[in-house]
Design a protein around this motif. Sequence first.
Motif, PDB file in Angstrom:
ATOM      1  N   GLN A  72       0.859  -1.189   0.000  1.00 34.38           N
ATOM      2  CA  GLN A  72       0.000   0.000   0.000  1.00 34.38           C
ATOM      3  C   GLN A  72       0.888   1.229   0.000  1.00 34.38           C
ATOM      4  O   GLN A  72       1.884   1.275   0.720  1.00 34.38           O
ATOM      5  CB  GLN A  72      -0.912  -0.008   1.226  1.00 34.38           C
ATOM      6  N   VAL A  73       0.549   2.192  -0.832  1.00 35.69           N
ATOM      7  CA  VAL A  73       1.346   3.408  -0.950  1.00 35.69           C
ATOM      8  C   VAL A  73       0.987   4.364   0.172  1.00 35.69           C
ATOM      9  O   VAL A  73      -0.189   4.547   0.506  1.00 35.69           O
ATOM     10  CB  VAL A  73       1.108   4.078  -2.318  1.00 35.69           C
ATOM     11  N   GLN A  74       2.007   4.998   0.732  1.00 37.52           N
ATOM     12  CA  GLN A  74       1.762   5.961   1.808  1.00 37.52           C
ATOM     13  C   GLN A  74       2.773   7.089   1.750  1.00 37.52           C
ATOM     14  O   GLN A  74       3.882   6.933   1.244  1.00 37.52           O
ATOM     15  CB  GLN A  74       1.856   5.284   3.174  1.00 37.52           C
ATOM     16  N   GLY A  75       2.371   8.256   2.254  1.00 33.48           N
ATOM     17  CA  GLY A  75       3.298   9.350   2.494  1.00 33.48           C
ATOM     18  C   GLY A  75       3.830  10.079   1.278  1.00 33.48           C
ATOM     19  O   GLY A  75       4.800  10.835   1.382  1.00 33.48           O
ATOM     20  N   ASN A 124       7.909   4.561   1.440  1.00 30.66           N
ATOM     21  CA  ASN A 124       6.559   4.894   0.982  1.00 30.66           C
ATOM     22  C   ASN A 124       5.729   3.666   0.635  1.00 30.66           C
ATOM     23  O   ASN A 124       4.623   3.791   0.101  1.00 30.66           O
ATOM     24  CB  ASN A 124       6.621   5.814  -0.244  1.00 30.66           C
ATOM     25  N   LEU A 125       6.253   2.472   0.936  1.00 30.18           N
ATOM     26  CA  LEU A 125       5.545   1.237   0.639  1.00 30.18           C
ATOM     27  C   LEU A 125       5.369   0.425   1.907  1.00 30.18           C
ATOM     28  O   LEU A 125       6.329   0.133   2.609  1.00 30.18           O
ATOM     29  CB  LEU A 125       6.318   0.419  -0.396  1.00 30.18           C
ATOM     30  N   VAL A 126       4.113   0.055   2.214  1.00 25.46           N
ATOM     31  CA  VAL A 126       3.795  -0.694   3.424  1.00 25.46           C
ATOM     32  C   VAL A 126       3.121  -2.000   3.031  1.00 25.46           C
ATOM     33  O   VAL A 126       2.221  -2.021   2.179  1.00 25.46           O
ATOM     34  CB  VAL A 126       2.872   0.122   4.356  1.00 25.46           C
ATOM     35  N   SER A 186       1.635  -4.504   7.950  1.00 28.36           N
ATOM     36  CA  SER A 186       1.860  -3.072   8.151  1.00 28.36           C
ATOM     37  C   SER A 186       3.324  -2.726   8.364  1.00 28.36           C
ATOM     38  O   SER A 186       3.639  -1.679   8.916  1.00 28.36           O
ATOM     39  CB  SER A 186       1.021  -2.544   9.333  1.00 28.36           C
ATOM     40  N   GLN A 187       4.220  -3.621   7.945  1.00 29.84           N
ATOM     41  CA  GLN A 187       5.645  -3.328   8.006  1.00 29.84           C
ATOM     42  C   GLN A 187       6.112  -2.876   6.637  1.00 29.84           C
ATOM     43  O   GLN A 187       5.445  -3.080   5.633  1.00 29.84           O
ATOM     44  CB  GLN A 187       6.438  -4.567   8.433  1.00 29.84           C
ATOM     45  N   VAL A 188       7.258  -2.251   6.610  1.00 32.86           N
ATOM     46  CA  VAL A 188       7.788  -1.835   5.318  1.00 32.86           C
ATOM     47  C   VAL A 188       7.936  -3.060   4.427  1.00 32.86           C
ATOM     48  O   VAL A 188       8.542  -4.050   4.812  1.00 32.86           O
ATOM     49  CB  VAL A 188       9.155  -1.135   5.491  1.00 32.86           C
ATOM     50  N   ARG A 242      14.990   3.466  -6.200  1.00 33.16           N
ATOM     51  CA  ARG A 242      13.575   3.368  -5.862  1.00 33.16           C
ATOM     52  C   ARG A 242      12.995   2.053  -6.370  1.00 33.16           C
ATOM     53  O   ARG A 242      13.539   1.439  -7.287  1.00 33.16           O
ATOM     54  CB  ARG A 242      12.793   4.561  -6.439  1.00 33.16           C
ATOM     55  N   TRP A 243      11.851   1.664  -5.795  1.00 35.58           N
ATOM     56  CA  TRP A 243      11.144   0.483  -6.241  1.00 35.58           C
ATOM     57  C   TRP A 243      10.079   0.869  -7.258  1.00 35.58           C
ATOM     58  O   TRP A 243       9.358   1.844  -7.084  1.00 35.58           O
ATOM     59  CB  TRP A 243      10.509  -0.227  -5.063  1.00 35.58           C
ATOM     60  N   GLU A 244       9.995   0.062  -8.317  1.00 31.70           N
ATOM     61  CA  GLU A 244       8.946   0.274  -9.311  1.00 31.70           C
ATOM     62  C   GLU A 244       7.737  -0.573  -8.920  1.00 31.70           C
ATOM     63  O   GLU A 244       7.862  -1.776  -8.662  1.00 31.70           O
ATOM     64  CB  GLU A 244       9.428  -0.118 -10.703  1.00 31.70           C
TER      65      GLU A 244
END
Length: 379
Positions: free
Chosen positions: A200-203, A244-246, A251-253, A226-228
């Motif tokens: 899930q994208v965040q921030g 920015n990916l959870v 709920s961990q990176v 970065r990750w694609e």
Amino acid sequence: MGYGVPDSGVDFYYVSVQEAYLLMKNDKAVFVDSRDEDDYKMSRLQTSFHLSANALIMKGPSVDKALVQHLIDLVNGGKILICLSDACIKGNVNRGHVSRCRHIAQYLVELGADCSNIVRMAGGINAWKRQKLDGVLGELRPMYAGEVQGWDFSPPKLKDEEESEDETLPIKGPPALPQGYGGTETAPAVAAVSVGQKVQVQGLKSRPEVNGKEAVVKDFVEESQRWEIELSDSKERMRCRPENLVSQSDSQVAVSPLPEPLEVEVACGGVVNDANSERKTCKVRWVAPRAFRQDEATAYRVLKADLFKKPNKDGDKIIKISRPVSSIVRTTGQLHIGASGGVWAELDVTAGEKKGWIYVKGPGFGASSCKVSSEYLQA
């Protein structure tokens, strides 16, 4: 002794371009370009000083003595000085006369520089270009004798001449990575187990509308670190930082940041003419090469000891920091023009810099200095 006159006999070890690259990206070396001024202006390595071998013999009195003394002080202070030319051809090709990069090295030693901290870069700037390492300013193609050459160019060899033993000193190969780390001798790979995970994208500040959306991790992009990912609803692909990916499950990176810094061993000098001395090596942090692009600087030489840094590109907070003059600041190649017209460069955390943006040039920040433009860093 000089370019076009007999060799003085002082010799130097070689380093490969991969070793030279890592020494640059670890702020352990200074580079000196021995070619003519026109060649230097047409194509050069970032952060390099210019000291023409031809100028030393043809225009000796006009040589920048302050620069020469500065280089000697850097060498005697522990910096590795890497001399380079187009191709670093050997003395026998010059009919027994010293080559340009070797001439500069011998000249500095005669004036008091520690020869154990001076090396020559095997293959010269042309070898750097063939490896497609970042940091070439100007012409990307090989050059020789002031002319642009094709990629298949190799320096000329004279008939009936053999390389003397002292001209074929061992050239240390690319630094080896520990077994099992990335599986290659190139940039270490981030663990592939993260690819394919649902996240899930965040921030995200640049695209807040994407925050909260589901996506699948597709690949890690070395250039941007970065990750694609591919958004599940629109199938759009975008690149995000690890933070920015959870993971949807716990709920961990979802993807780990880069592994702990790797240390590799590289050559960094020694006294060739001393039978009791061994070639010196040093441990440096492995830094993955970035994209091979014209005029995209990924390292800058410090011109002023007092520098300015911003934690965030668009933030107003500015921090004053100090770096030694002629030390090297490592960056990603990304630039930002501030509101006042100043140029900022993004610091490269993979090379050991702390996250943020460093001020390259532009107006000052005080009431009196804001009308005066200054250069703090030079590529």
